[in-house]
Design a protein around this motif. Structure first.
Motif, mmCIF file in Angstrom:
data_model
loop_
_atom_site.group_PDB
_atom_site.id
_atom_site.type_symbol
_atom_site.label_atom_id
_atom_site.label_comp_id
_atom_site.label_asym_id
_atom_site.label_seq_id
_atom_site.Cartn_x
_atom_site.Cartn_y
_atom_site.Cartn_z
ATOM 1 N N ARG A 67 0.818 -1.212 0.000
ATOM 2 C CA ARG A 67 0.000 0.000 0.000
ATOM 3 C C ARG A 67 0.851 1.262 0.000
ATOM 4 N NH1 ARG A 67 -4.207 -1.590 -2.431
ATOM 5 N NH2 ARG A 67 -5.522 -3.080 -1.327
ATOM 6 N N GLU A 68 2.033 1.180 0.605
ATOM 7 C CA GLU A 68 2.930 2.336 0.633
ATOM 8 C C GLU A 68 4.367 1.851 0.666
ATOM 9 O OE1 GLU A 68 3.685 6.479 3.160
ATOM 10 O OE2 GLU A 68 2.035 5.148 3.691
ATOM 11 N N CYS A 69 5.228 2.561 -0.071
ATOM 12 C CA CYS A 69 6.638 2.207 -0.135
ATOM 13 C C CYS A 69 7.467 3.472 0.022
ATOM 14 C CB CYS A 69 6.961 1.517 -1.463
ATOM 15 S SG CYS A 69 8.720 1.266 -1.771
ATOM 16 N N ARG A 70 8.404 3.437 0.949
ATOM 17 C CA ARG A 70 9.294 4.573 1.143
ATOM 18 C C ARG A 70 10.745 4.094 1.070
ATOM 19 N NH1 ARG A 70 6.921 6.510 6.682
ATOM 20 N NH2 ARG A 70 6.002 4.426 6.535
ATOM 21 N N SER A 71 11.553 4.797 0.285
ATOM 22 C CA SER A 71 12.971 4.461 0.149
ATOM 23 C C SER A 71 13.777 5.292 1.130
ATOM 24 C CB SER A 71 13.452 4.739 -1.279
ATOM 25 O OG SER A 71 12.646 4.071 -2.228
ATOM 26 N N VAL A 72 14.674 4.644 1.846
ATOM 27 C CA VAL A 72 15.545 5.336 2.801
ATOM 28 C C VAL A 72 16.986 5.055 2.406
ATOM 29 C CG1 VAL A 72 16.159 5.660 5.227
ATOM 30 C CG2 VAL A 72 13.821 4.987 4.604
ATOM 31 N N VAL A 73 17.716 6.104 2.050
ATOM 32 C CA VAL A 73 19.120 5.953 1.656
ATOM 33 C C VAL A 73 20.004 6.587 2.728
ATOM 34 C CG1 VAL A 73 18.524 5.965 -0.785
ATOM 35 C CG2 VAL A 73 19.144 8.106 0.337
ATOM 36 N N GLY A 74 21.296 6.431 2.573
ATOM 37 C CA GLY A 74 22.220 7.090 3.479
ATOM 38 C C GLY A 74 23.009 6.163 4.374
ATOM 39 N N TYR A 75 22.933 4.858 4.160
ATOM 40 C CA TYR A 75 23.645 3.923 5.021
ATOM 41 C C TYR A 75 25.084 3.665 4.546
ATOM 42 C CZ TYR A 75 19.147 2.874 7.144
ATOM 43 O OH TYR A 75 17.951 2.981 7.808
ATOM 44 N N LEU A 76 25.444 4.210 3.407
ATOM 45 C CA LEU A 76 26.775 3.942 2.842
ATOM 46 C C LEU A 76 27.510 5.248 2.578
ATOM 47 C CD1 LEU A 76 28.466 1.450 1.916
ATOM 48 C CD2 LEU A 76 27.646 1.879 -0.377
ATOM 49 N N HIS A 77 27.294 6.255 3.413
ATOM 50 C CA HIS A 77 27.929 7.549 3.162
ATOM 51 C C HIS A 77 29.445 7.421 3.204
ATOM 52 C CE1 HIS A 77 24.965 10.449 2.351
ATOM 53 N NE2 HIS A 77 24.302 10.319 3.493
ATOM 54 N N THR A 78 30.075 7.777 2.103
ATOM 55 C CA THR A 78 31.528 7.719 1.992
ATOM 56 C C THR A 78 32.156 9.104 2.057
ATOM 57 O OG1 THR A 78 31.174 7.662 -0.392
ATOM 58 C CG2 THR A 78 31.580 5.568 0.699
ATOM 59 N N GLY A 79 31.351 10.145 1.918
ATOM 60 C CA GLY A 79 31.886 11.504 1.982
ATOM 61 C C GLY A 79 32.820 11.835 0.837
ATOM 62 N N ILE A 80 32.637 11.171 -0.309
ATOM 63 C CA ILE A 80 33.571 11.353 -1.426
ATOM 64 C C ILE A 80 33.530 12.787 -1.947
ATOM 65 C CG2 ILE A 80 33.993 10.709 -3.833
ATOM 66 C CD1 ILE A 80 33.290 7.836 -3.060
ATOM 67 N N GLU A 81 32.347 13.342 -2.131
ATOM 68 C CA GLU A 81 32.258 14.706 -2.672
ATOM 69 C C GLU A 81 32.955 15.702 -1.758
ATOM 70 O OE1 GLU A 81 28.209 15.652 -3.505
ATOM 71 O OE2 GLU A 81 28.108 14.351 -5.261
ATOM 72 N N LYS A 82 32.822 15.532 -0.458
ATOM 73 C CA LYS A 82 33.490 16.430 0.495
ATOM 74 C C LYS A 82 34.994 16.218 0.479
ATOM 75 C CE LYS A 82 33.213 19.705 3.526
ATOM 76 N NZ LYS A 82 32.761 21.043 3.077
ATOM 77 N N ASN A 83 35.417 14.963 0.380
ATOM 78 C CA ASN A 83 36.851 14.666 0.344
ATOM 79 C C ASN A 83 37.544 15.323 -0.843
ATOM 80 O OD1 ASN A 83 37.999 12.904 2.480
ATOM 81 N ND2 ASN A 83 36.277 11.593 1.951
ATOM 82 N N LEU A 84 36.827 15.483 -1.960
ATOM 83 C CA LEU A 84 37.433 16.086 -3.149
ATOM 84 C C LEU A 84 37.928 17.502 -2.876
ATOM 85 C CD1 LEU A 84 34.972 14.968 -5.984
ATOM 86 C CD2 LEU A 84 37.191 14.019 -5.430
ATOM 87 N N GLU A 85 37.315 18.172 -1.927
ATOM 88 C CA GLU A 85 37.692 19.558 -1.629
ATOM 89 C C GLU A 85 39.034 19.644 -0.919
ATOM 90 O OE1 GLU A 85 34.396 21.287 0.491
ATOM 91 O OE2 GLU A 85 32.948 20.415 -0.910
#
Length: 442
Positions: A67-85
């Motif tokens: 009846r309802e489906c919700r996707s939850v992401v964020g369990y594999l945060h690697t911080g790659i975009e931040k590390n590039l800085e």
């Protein structure tokens, strides 16, 4: 006479009598059933083997129906975009390759194209470097689709295809190792070109692969396309039409399986794709079956592109731009210890002049400066449009790099595909999106 939740009732000498009136049963039950709202909430993942990584799905079930489906992401945060800085522009290649770990060469190429656009050297990239990029990306597209076919087959009960898909992928990873030194996470495509040329023994392996792979594709189709369980689990399952795809920003094989031939290699060519002969496969139905057919067809088109690229490699040439202020050494050799540069290469650098040695040292440690500005570059990855928004403040490190990752965007479509269907079809629908959580949680 009294009234219950279901029907009128009255006592008689023979006992209690119920009077059940007519009407639409769903309407009657939803209005009066006291347990109608008692639905079951199920967490599918993030450890579930069929969620293609650490994806969590919160499903609200009524029996077997979602009846309802919700996707939850964020369990594999690697911080790659931040590390590039905190790394110079070339070192960024070693980070972005680890985002979508099934298509590392696409991550690298998109990043390199963005940096080259900021530098204003897009037209200076050599023909051979562009040819090698196309060759590597199309081999990577095949290997990525093979993983999709293998894992989706396993999730729907086809164990054999799991073994065969990974078997053929191993051959491609062997080719990658011959060319780049690594099976995955290559950091091979770099701003200005590629790390090193394609060796002759890799060409032999690629030509052998081009002969073998078409036969393997036919094997896959013989295993699956006429298999009644496979067709039952895929046809008219998790349907997403072209209007819904466009509304949700869905791209790649999922969009093309809904009938729209949108492929950035054709519509917005890069790396010289406009000079290659290939088709954009589509399918009208927008279901799991259509996505399966489109991906198999894309493997065949990629094989055509690989063959054309290999033929062009017969013409020798440089694989890195000539500007020494930007170009990292692109003809590296491995030393006797199996690491680093050969003594001959080091001697060549040191033997030229003190100025060239100082320049090489500064280029490697500090990196080149990129003029201030911001750009967006999009390429066609195995999962859809992979875009890079790169911002420079004029320094030797990125101010900001953000990826428009197709896995993340396409996952928006999962509730639309799953709600109203069966819980078993959540697996088929989710798998058909081909999400990779490394790219999603970058």
């Amino acid at each position: 006479m009294t009234t219950s939740n279901y029907a009128t009732e009255r006592e008689t000498t023979e006992g209690k009598v119920f009077t059940v009136t007519g009407g639409d049963w769903d309407t009657v039950v939803s209005g009066t059933d006291p347990i109608n709202d008692e639905r079951v909430v199920v967490n599918m993942g993030p450890q579930h083997p069929s969620t293609h990584g650490v994806l969590r799905l919160i499903l609200e079930l009524e029996g077997e129906t979602v009846r309802e489906c919700r996707s939850v992401v964020g369990y594999l945060h690697t911080g790659i975009e931040k590390n590039l800085e905190y790394r110079n522009w070339v070192q960024g290649s070693t980070f972005v390759t680890r985002m979508d770990y099934l298509s590392p060469l696409f991550n690298e190429t998109a990043y390199a194209l963005a940096v080259e656009k900021l530098l204003g050297i897009t037209d200076d990239i050599t023909e051979r470097a562009n040819t090698i990029r196309v060759l590597m990306m199309e081999l990577n597209r095949i290997s990525s689709h093979l993983v999709w076919l293998a894992t989706t087959g396993m999730e729907l009960g086809a164990i054999s295809i799991m073994l065969y898909g990974f078997r053929e992928r191993e051959y491609i990873l062997d080719i990658f190792e011959t060319i780049t030194g690594l099976r995955m996470n290559h950091a091979y495509v770099r701003p200005g070109g590629v790390a090193q040329d394609v060796p002759d023994d890799a060409i032999v392996k690629i030509r052998k692969f081009l002969k073998v792979m078409p036969e393997k594709l036919k094997e896959y189709e013989d295993l699956l396309s006429g298999q009644p369980i496979w067709t039952e689990r895929t046809k008219n399952v998790a349907v997403l039409d072209v209007t819904a795809c466009l509304a949700l920003g869905v791209t790649g094989p999922v969009l093309r399986s809904a009938g729209l031939a949108w492929d950035l290699r054709k519509t917005m060519p890069y790396c010289g794709y406009e000079t290659y002969e290939f088709d954009v496969p589509t399918h009208p139905d927008g279901d799991v079956w259509g996505r399966y057919l489109v991906r198999l067809a894309e493997i065949r088109e990629s094989l055509k592109l690989v063959e054309q690229a290999v033929d062009r490699l017969g013409k020798r040439g440089p694989v890195m731009v000539s500007d020494k202020k930007i170009a990292w050494p692109a003809q590296l050799a491995i030393g006797v210890d199996g690491m680093g540069n050969s003594l001959e290469h080091v001697a060549k650098i040191m033997g030229q002049s003190m100025e060239s040695l100082i320049h090489h040292f500064k280029l490697v440690t500090e990196g080149f400066r990129v003029p201030p500005g911001q750009v967006y570059v999009g390429i066609e990855s195995p999962r859809g449009e992979l875009g890079v928004h790169a911002v420079s403040d004029g320094g030797t490190r990125p101010y900001r790099v953000h990826y428009r990752e197709p896995s993340f965007v396409n996952l928006q479509a999962l509730p639309a595909m799953a709600e109203g269907g069966l819980i078993a079809d959540v697996i088929a629908g989710g798998a058909s999106l081909d999400p990779v959580m490394g790219g999603c949680d970058r």
